[in-house]
Scaffold this motif. Structure first.
Motif, mmCIF file in Angstrom:
data_model
loop_
_atom_site.group_PDB
_atom_site.id
_atom_site.type_symbol
_atom_site.label_atom_id
_atom_site.label_comp_id
_atom_site.label_asym_id
_atom_site.label_seq_id
_atom_site.Cartn_x
_atom_site.Cartn_y
_atom_site.Cartn_z
ATOM 1 N N GLU A 153 -3.609 -0.293 -9.687
ATOM 2 C CA GLU A 153 -4.131 -1.771 -9.245
ATOM 3 C C GLU A 153 -3.870 -1.783 -11.157
ATOM 4 O OE1 GLU A 153 -8.649 -0.826 -9.404
ATOM 5 O OE2 GLU A 153 -9.135 0.067 -7.546
ATOM 6 N N ARG B 259 8.034 -7.478 0.802
ATOM 7 C CA ARG B 259 7.384 -6.359 0.007
ATOM 8 C C ARG B 259 7.641 -6.595 -1.004
ATOM 9 N NH1 ARG B 259 2.245 -6.727 1.533
ATOM 10 N NH2 ARG B 259 1.937 -6.444 4.461
ATOM 11 N N GLU C 102 -1.298 4.284 -4.626
ATOM 12 C CA GLU C 102 -1.905 2.867 -5.494
ATOM 13 C C GLU C 102 -2.469 2.759 -7.287
ATOM 14 O OE1 GLU C 102 -6.256 1.646 -3.806
ATOM 15 O OE2 GLU C 102 -4.934 1.941 -1.682
ATOM 16 N N THR D 7 1.170 -1.056 0.021
ATOM 17 C CA THR D 7 0.475 0.026 -0.408
ATOM 18 C C THR D 7 0.992 1.022 0.081
ATOM 19 O OG1 THR D 7 0.069 0.157 2.034
ATOM 20 C CG2 THR D 7 -1.543 -0.952 1.424
ATOM 21 N N CYS E 248 1.137 -0.504 -5.829
ATOM 22 C CA CYS E 248 0.774 1.120 -5.491
ATOM 23 C C CYS E 248 3.015 1.359 -6.538
ATOM 24 C CB CYS E 248 2.284 0.938 -4.576
ATOM 25 S SG CYS E 248 2.123 2.744 -3.545
ATOM 26 N N ASP F 56 0.571 3.434 2.188
ATOM 27 C CA ASP F 56 1.249 4.136 3.466
ATOM 28 C C ASP F 56 2.124 3.332 3.522
ATOM 29 O OD1 ASP F 56 -0.358 5.872 3.802
ATOM 30 O OD2 ASP F 56 -2.091 4.400 4.942
ATOM 31 N N GLN F 57 2.472 1.297 3.136
ATOM 32 C CA GLN F 57 3.571 0.225 3.291
ATOM 33 C C GLN F 57 5.086 1.592 2.838
ATOM 34 O OE1 GLN F 57 1.485 -2.666 1.931
ATOM 35 N NE2 GLN F 57 0.669 -3.494 4.396
#
Length: 325
Positions: free
Chosen positions: A258, A289, A256, A235, A263, A237-238
């Motif tokens: 998709e 990640r 984001e 995401t 991201c 934020d991550q």
């Protein structure tokens, strides 16, 4: 080889060309860039012997353009920004006149004119009055006169200015063909044109040479060296949290995406780009990640041009020199 050493041109208190030096090797197409008033045309006029310098030297294959002008000028074909055409003559008549002016022996003139006409694809227009020709064909006549005598160096000042898109493409193709037999120096305001045609670029600003390198090397060295795009399965934020621990990352805009399956982020970096990429990879790997894409952003020639020419020179900045073709 054309060698320019400490070339300077002053008009009263105004310095149009300010102590520039460079060497042009044979067998390449060079682009000469700079904003209006930067000193490009002045430099070209001095290189071709059409204008005297205030200081410095220009040599063409060892012949000084001022001290040995006759021999030096035989080695140069020049198309100024406004071609000096006689519009009440046909291209054939005009080229015969120019051939005589260049000192080509009378017996050789018909063959020499025919060769220049063929190389510039003027065959169908050779018998029409120049005033009835399109702008594109007039430019071809101007290039043809530069080719007379088969000079090894061809200097073209804004050869595509005022042409429509089709004519521009045709003249670009012609310049590429000329580059197979001649060393070509091309001045242009069309950056995409220089990037498409030229093997090496000289950029002049405020009368000073600020860069001399290949477009590819300039792209690597300037403007965007501190930027990178990142795509990861995380995401926004991550991504922001993981990059907060990487000291080389000074800015991050994440969103984001998709279509990419995660991201996408635009990063601003400091320091060595390779070290930054390694640190980013390790941070995401440790967090589990996956990084889908990590790509440095390269500058295009337009951004390079703006960066090098937008500010007044301080007099202390060293020009970016060519590392080899």
């Amino acid at each position: 080889m054309i060698t320019v050493e400490h070339l300077t041109k002053r008009y009263g208190s105004v310095t149009a060309v300010d102590d520039i030096s460079f060497t042009l090797e044979t067998g390449h197409i060079y682009g000469f860039l700079g904003p209006n008033g930067a000193g490009k045309s002045t430099t070209m006029n001095i290189m071709t012997g059409c204008l005297a310098a205030s200081a410095g030297e220009v040599t063409i294959d060892g012949h000084d353009i001022f001290e040995d002008a006759r021999q030096a000028k035989r080695l140069i074909g020049y198309l100024p920004e406004i071609p000096p055409l006689y519009t009440d003559e046909t291209p054939w008549e005009y080229l015969c006149f120019v051939a005589q002016a260049k000192g080509i022996p009378a017996k050789q003139i018909p063959d020499e004119v025919a060769r220049a006409v063929a190389e510039t694809r003027l065959d169908e227009m050779a018998g029409r009055l120049i005033r009835n020709l399109s702008k594109g064909y007039r430019q071809r006549v101007g290039i043809a006169q530069a080719l007379l005598g088969s000079p090894p160096y061809i200097i073209l000042d804004e050869p595509t200015v005022g042409l429509d898109p089709l004519q521009i493409i045709e003249i670009r193709d012609l310049i590429r063909q000329l580059g197979e037999k001649h060393t070509v120096i091309l001045s242009s305001h069309i950056l995409s044109e220089v990037q498409a045609i030229c093997e090496s670029v000289l950029i002049i600003a405020h009368g000073k040479l600020v860069a001399f390198d290949t477009p590819q090397n300039l792209e690597k060295m300037l403007t965007a060296a501190g930027r990178m795009t990142l795509c990861a399965e995380a995401t926004p934020d991550q991504v922001q949290g993981l990059l907060a621990g990487v000291s080389q990352v000074t800015g991050c805009q994440a969103r984001e995406d998709e279509a990419a399956g995660g991201c996408r982020a635009e990063l601003t970096l400091q320091g060595d780009a390779n070290a930054a990429a390694r640190a980013i990879f390790l941070a995401f790997a440790k967090a589990g990640r996956p990084i889908l894409q990590m790509t440095p952003v390269r500058a295009d020639l337009e951004n390079i041009f703006i960066e090098l020419t937008e500010d007044e020179p301080s007099g202390k900045k060293e020009p970016i020199h060519e590392s080899g073709i």
